[in-house]
Motif scaffolding. Structure first.
Motif: not given
Length: 430
Positions: A256-266
Motif C-alpha cells: 500500500x505504501x508504494x501506491x503513487x500519491x496515496x501510498x506515501x500520504x496515508x
C-alpha cells in the motif's frame, strides 16, 4: 333610490413570510472568482509561464507522469468557471435553494488548483505528494483534539481545555520517552496526561457547577504555567535525561505504501497516525451505532429524559470526559515524539482552539470534524511549503490561513450549526 351593494373587500396587504435571501455565499464565490480571473490570470504577469504538478516518488509501483499546465490560461479558465458557479449560486439563492455539498467542494478544489498554478509559476513545480503528506501530519493533533471535544460536547461538557490537554500530552510524552529512551513509552503516557487535565475539568464542572468555558480556559493557563515551570527548572537543567529527542519510526504498510500519491500520504506514517485512523472509525461507529453512543447523545441532548430511563447522567459525563481527555492527550504526542522534537514552551501554539473550531465546522460529526481538521492542516502546510519555494505569496499571509478559517468557522460563516442542547449545562437529578 337604488341600493348599492358593497363589493368584495380589498385583499389585505400580503407579508412575505419566506426566509430572506442569503447572499453570503454567492458574494464570497463571486469575490473568489474575480480574484482568480484577475489576480491569478489576466493581471498576474504569468503569461508564457508553466507550472508542473509532480505526483510520483522514486519507490512507487508505477510512475504517474507530471501534469504541465499554462499558468495564465489555467487561471483565466478557472476564473471564468468560478464566476459561472457564483452566478449559479446567486440564482439558487433567489429561489431560496441551497446547492448540494458537491458545489462548495468543486468550487474549492478548482480555486485551489488555480491558486497553486499561479503560485508555482515562478518556481515551475508543485510537489503534490509532500504537500498532502505534510498536511495530513499537521492535522493529527487537530483530529485527536476535535475527537476529544466532540465526545465531551456530545455528553454535555464543553471542553475548552483541549489546548491544555494537547500541551500536557506533549510534555509527558517527551519526558517519559526521554527518561525511558523509548518513544512508545511516551505514546502510552500522553493520554494519561490528557485524562489528568480532564479530571480537573470534571471535578469543577460537574461537582461544583463552575462555568465550563471559564474552567476550560483556566486549565489551559494552568497547564501552560506548570509545563513552562518544569521546562525551565527540570528539563533545561538536565535535557539529556528528561528532554532528549525520541522519534516514532515510520511504519510503511507493504504494497500500500508504494501506491503513487496515496501510498506515501496515508500508508507510510507512524503508529500515531494509524491510531488516528482507528480512533476516528471507532468513534464514528460507536457514537451512532452502539448503546454507548445512544446514551452519550441522550445525556448531551436531554439529560432529564436519559435520567428517567435509568442512565446515570453525571457518571456518564465523567467517564466520557476522561476518555475525551485521553484522546486529546494522545494527539499532543505529535508535537514531540510524533515529530521528533524535544519539548518546548507552549509548543501546542493554539492548536487546541483550532481543533475546537474544526469540531464546530464539522457540526459535531466525526467525519465532518476530520474534514475540517484536514482543511486547517492543509492550509498550514501550504504556507510552509510555498514559503520555502520562494513564491510571490507573502509567507505571513499563508501562515494566517488556518486562523482565518477558524474565525469563519466560529462565527458561523459555514452555515447554521446547532450544538448538543445540553452542552455546557450542569445537571442535577434533584
Amino acid at each position: 333610490m337604488t341600493a348599492t351593494t358593497a363589493g368584495p373587500a380589498a385583499p389585505a396587504s400580503h407579508t412575505d413570510l419566506r426566509a430572506p435571501v442569503d447572499w453570503k455565499f454567492p458574494v464570497v464565490y463571486g469575490v473568489l472568482g474575480l480574484v482568480t480571473l484577475l489576480g491569478f490570470g489576466l493581471f498576474s504577469g504569468t503569461g508564457g509561464k508553466q507550472t508542473v504538478f509532480s505526483f510520483s516518488s522514486g519507490r512507487d509501483f508505477f510512475h504517474v507522469p507530471d501534469l504541465t499546465v499554462s499558468a495564465w490560461g489555467t487561471s483565466v479558465g478557472a476564473g471564468i468557471v468560478l464566476l459561472m458557479m457564483a452566478a449559479a449560486a446567486a440564482w439558487l439563492a433567489t429561489r431560496r435553494e441551497k446547492p448540494g455539498l458537491w458545489f462548495p467542494v468543486v468550487f474549492g478544489v478548482l480555486f485551489l488548483f488555480a491558486f497553486l498554478t499561479w503560485a508555482g509559476a515562478d518556481t515551475g513545480r508543485i510537489p503534490l505528494t509532500p504537500l498532502l503528506a505534510g498536511a495530513l501530519a499537521l492535522s493529527v493533533p487537530l483530529i485527536f483534539g476535535a475527537m476529544g471535544g466532540l465526545i465531551g460536547e456530545r455528553s454535555g461538557i464543553v471542553n475548552i481545555a483541549i489546548e491544555g490537554q494537547l500541551l500536557a500530552g506533549a510534555f509527558l510524552a517527551a519526558v517519559v520517552a526521554s527518561a525511558l529512551k523509548n518513544p512508545y513509552a511516551g505514546l502510552v503516557a500522553a493520554p494519561i496526561a490528557g485524562a489528568l487535565v480532564a479530571v480537573l475539568l470534571t471535578f469543577f464542572a460537574i461537582r461544583y457547577w463552575v462555568d465550563q468555558i471559564i474552567i476550560g480556559v483556566v486549565l489551559n493557563v494552568l497547564v501552560v504555567g506548570v509545563t513552562n515551570f518544569l521546562f525551565s527548572t527540570v528539563l533545561t537543567a538536565n535535557p539529556e535525561t528528561w528532554n532528549a529527542r525520541q522519534t516514532l519510526p515510520s511504519l510503511p504498510i507493504p504494497l500500500l505504501a508504494d501506491i503513487p500519491v496515496v501510498g506515501p500520504v496515508f500508508f507510510n506514517q507512524t503508529i500515531l497516525v494509524y491510531l488516528m485512523y482507528l480512533a476516528v472509525a471507532v468513534i464514528h461507529v460507536l457514537l451512532f451505532h452502539s448503546r454507548w453512543g445512544l446514551r452519550t447523545r441522550a445525556i448531551g441532548e436531554h439529560p432529564k429524559a436519559a435520567d428517567t430511563v435509568g442512565i446515570n447522567v453525571n457518571r456518564s459525563r465523567v467517564v466520557n470526559t476522561l476518555i475525551a481527555g485521553g484522546i486529546a492527550g494522545l494527539g499532543g504526542a505529535f508535537f514531540t515524539i510524533g515529530s521528533g522534537l524535544a519539548f518546548g514552551k507552549e509548543m501546542s501554539a493554539g492548536q487546541g482552539y483550532i481543533a475546537l473550531a474544526a469540531m464546530i465546522l464539522g457540526k459535531w460529526s466525526p467525519v465532518g470534524a476530520v474534514c475540517a481538521a484536514l482543511l486547517f492542516g492543509f492550509a498550514r502546510n501550504l504556507g510552509n511549503t510555498l514559503s520555502t519555494m520562494g513564491t510571490p505569496v507573502p509567507s505571513d499571509l499563508l501562515l494566517m490561513l488556518p486562523y482565518i478559517v477558524t474565525i469563519f468557522a466560529v462565527a458561523g460563516f459555514v452555515g447554521r450549526v446547532r450544538p448538543p442542547a445540553a452542552a455546557g449545562k450542569p445537571y442535577s437529578a434533584q
